[in-house]
Design a protein around this motif. Structure first.
Motif, mmCIF file in Angstrom:
data_model
loop_
_atom_site.group_PDB
_atom_site.id
_atom_site.type_symbol
_atom_site.label_atom_id
_atom_site.label_comp_id
_atom_site.label_asym_id
_atom_site.label_seq_id
_atom_site.Cartn_x
_atom_site.Cartn_y
_atom_site.Cartn_z
ATOM 1 N N ILE A 165 39.549 31.128 34.679
ATOM 2 C CA ILE A 165 39.336 32.045 33.572
ATOM 3 C C ILE A 165 39.651 33.468 33.998
ATOM 4 C CG2 ILE A 165 37.645 32.862 31.885
ATOM 5 C CD1 ILE A 165 36.100 30.221 32.401
ATOM 6 N N LEU A 166 40.379 34.183 33.139
ATOM 7 C CA LEU A 166 40.744 35.582 33.365
ATOM 8 C C LEU A 166 40.124 36.422 32.248
ATOM 9 C CD1 LEU A 166 44.545 34.976 34.089
ATOM 10 C CD2 LEU A 166 42.644 34.889 35.705
ATOM 11 N N THR A 225 38.268 38.639 37.620
ATOM 12 C CA THR A 225 38.158 39.826 36.785
ATOM 13 C C THR A 225 39.522 40.517 36.724
ATOM 14 O OG1 THR A 225 37.425 41.070 38.716
ATOM 15 C CG2 THR A 225 35.715 40.148 37.287
ATOM 16 N N PRO A 226 39.749 41.410 35.746
ATOM 17 C CA PRO A 226 41.069 42.031 35.589
ATOM 18 C C PRO A 226 41.603 42.677 36.863
ATOM 19 C CG PRO A 226 39.751 42.485 33.665
ATOM 20 C CD PRO A 226 38.846 41.769 34.627
ATOM 21 N N GLU A 227 40.737 43.333 37.639
ATOM 22 C CA GLU A 227 41.209 43.980 38.861
ATOM 23 C C GLU A 227 41.555 42.976 39.962
ATOM 24 O OE1 GLU A 227 36.667 44.135 38.667
ATOM 25 O OE2 GLU A 227 38.381 44.540 37.348
ATOM 26 N N ARG A 228 41.053 41.754 39.859
ATOM 27 C CA ARG A 228 41.335 40.725 40.868
ATOM 28 C C ARG A 228 42.408 39.738 40.416
ATOM 29 N NH1 ARG A 228 36.945 37.306 41.561
ATOM 30 N NH2 ARG A 228 37.998 36.507 43.404
ATOM 31 N N ALA A 229 42.824 39.829 39.160
ATOM 32 C CA ALA A 229 43.758 38.836 38.621
ATOM 33 C C ALA A 229 45.205 39.181 38.961
ATOM 34 C CB ALA A 229 43.566 38.719 37.117
ATOM 35 N N THR A 230 45.484 39.298 40.253
ATOM 36 C CA THR A 230 46.848 39.539 40.724
ATOM 37 C C THR A 230 47.597 38.220 40.804
ATOM 38 O OG1 THR A 230 46.223 39.274 43.035
ATOM 39 C CG2 THR A 230 46.028 41.493 42.089
ATOM 40 N N PRO A 231 48.925 38.251 40.795
ATOM 41 C CA PRO A 231 49.671 36.999 40.940
ATOM 42 C C PRO A 231 49.249 36.206 42.175
ATOM 43 C CG PRO A 231 51.149 38.752 40.277
ATOM 44 C CD PRO A 231 49.828 39.401 40.554
#
Length: 378
Positions: A302-303, A326-332
């Motif tokens: 989940i993002l 979380t948005p700041e951790r959702a890197t490729p």
């Protein structure tokens, strides 16, 4: 009996009501569902009678005050939920008049709303009839939106002679028992059943492919919280896991994504058809999406983009059926790493199947129609 269903203003909330509303109609009751004008087609497409209450979409009320001035939504979770509650309260205030007009011609015996469908308790109080609330997902009985709604609805409450938003006469909860919050309000439990609109079947939709399959979806949020470019980048990240990728999206985004993602299955694909064929679903944290995956026993990455989605993601992750970024951790890099981990570890599938088993044991939608009948007869 006449039952009016009042969803909150998105397709997801409409789809959540479809099984119970349809079961009530099949039991011989008259059923109407209200919606903003832009969502009436969603109501009609699932076979229900739709009554329009506003020409403005729900995101207008979230983003503007009563005078039409823009509102910034805070990022801090508690403040964000209060702000969201205020937005749905403004929608309730703007649509209550239309619902009262409907009741003058077609007086319901019972109103069923969602936890953020604040027009429902106000209408029931105005008419002096029972009011039931049905949860849309596992968060709905304690989301933190009520304080903001209570503050925003002071003029309407004063007009009705009420000190606060009326509590429901019946709560209907779809949360699997192991995910229910301790000391939560008493509720009639109900088995969650998918209720989204369907499509013409193709064999690949309901059969498992030779390779592992991953579903990537942002529900109906493409063009709202996320854009098409984000979906395209996310799909390419997931495809690097050496899996077949399928992307259910609304029709407005289908053409652009199909051109950009050669070989990826894209389009309006009912989640309840395709998710059971998947090994993982990567999504935005929407309640209906989460419940569909849970019902199918499929692990979830989940993002979340809002506090509400983060709350449910945390609870499912603690249960072992999901992970979230979380948005700041959702890197490729993190999406790929987490996806690989979840595809390789069978414990996520085991926990997800346990939740699906819990859902299957809950009282049927038909049984809950009986509870509505008893409520209206009091």
């Amino acid at each position: 009996m006449r039952i009016l269903f009042v969803p909150a203003g998105s397709q997801a909330t409409i789809f959540s009501f479809v099984p119970l509303a349809t079961a009530a109609r099949n039991a011989g009751h008259e059923v109407f569902m209200s919606a903003t004008e832009d969502l009436i087609p969603a109501v009609v497409n699932v076979g229900l009678a739709g009554y329009p209450v506003s020409t403005l979409p729900f995101n207008y009320f979230i983003g503007k005050d009563r005078d039409g001035n823009p509102i910034d939504i805070p990022r801090e979770p508690e403040a964000q939920m209060r702000a969201i509650g205020g937005g749905f309260a403004r929608m309730a205030a703007a649509t209550l008049g239309a619902l009262i007009d409907l009741a003058e011609d077609w007086r319901p015996d019972l109103v069923v709303g969602g936890p953020i469908s604040y027009a429902a308790p106000l209408l029931a109080a105005h008419l002096g009839i029972p009011y039931a609330v049905q949860a849309y997902d596992i968060n709905d009985m304690n989301s933190g939106s009520d304080p903001g709604a209570h503050e925003e609805l002071q003029p309407e409450l004063e007009k009705l002679g009420l000190e606060r938003i009326p509590a429901p006469d019946l709560r209907i909860d779809v949360t699997p028992p192991s995910l229910r919050q301790e000391n939560g309000p008493a509720a009639q439990l109900m088995r969650w059943v998918p209720g989204n609109r369907q499509c013409r079947l193709e064999r690949w939709m309901y059969t498992r492919p030779e390779r592992r399959r991953v579903c990537v979806t942002l529900g109906n949020r493409v063009g709202l919280a996320h854009d098409v470019d984000f979906v395209r980048r996310l799909a390419k990240d997931v495809a690097s896991l050496d899996v077949e990728v399928v992307i259910p999206v609304p029709g407005n985004a289908e053409h652009e994504l199909r051109e950009a993602l050669d070989g990826v299955r894209v389009g309006w694909i009912p989640l309840d058809l395709v998710v059971p064929t998947c090994d993982l679903i990567v999504h935005h944290g929407g309640g209906v999406t989460s419940m569909t995956a849970m019902n199918a026993g499929v692990p979830q990455l989940i993002l979340p983009v809002v506090a509400y989605s983060t709350m449910s993601a945390e609870r499912m992750s603690a249960r072992g059926a999901a992970n979230f970024l979380t948005p700041e951790r959702a890197t490729p890099e993190n999406i790929i790493e987490m996806g690989q981990k979840m595809l390789a570890d069978s414990s996520y599938r085991d926990a997800s199947l346990e939740l699906a088993g819990e859902i299957a044991q809950l009282p049927s939608v038909g049984e809950v129609v009986g509870a509505l009948e008893e409520l209206a007869a009091r």
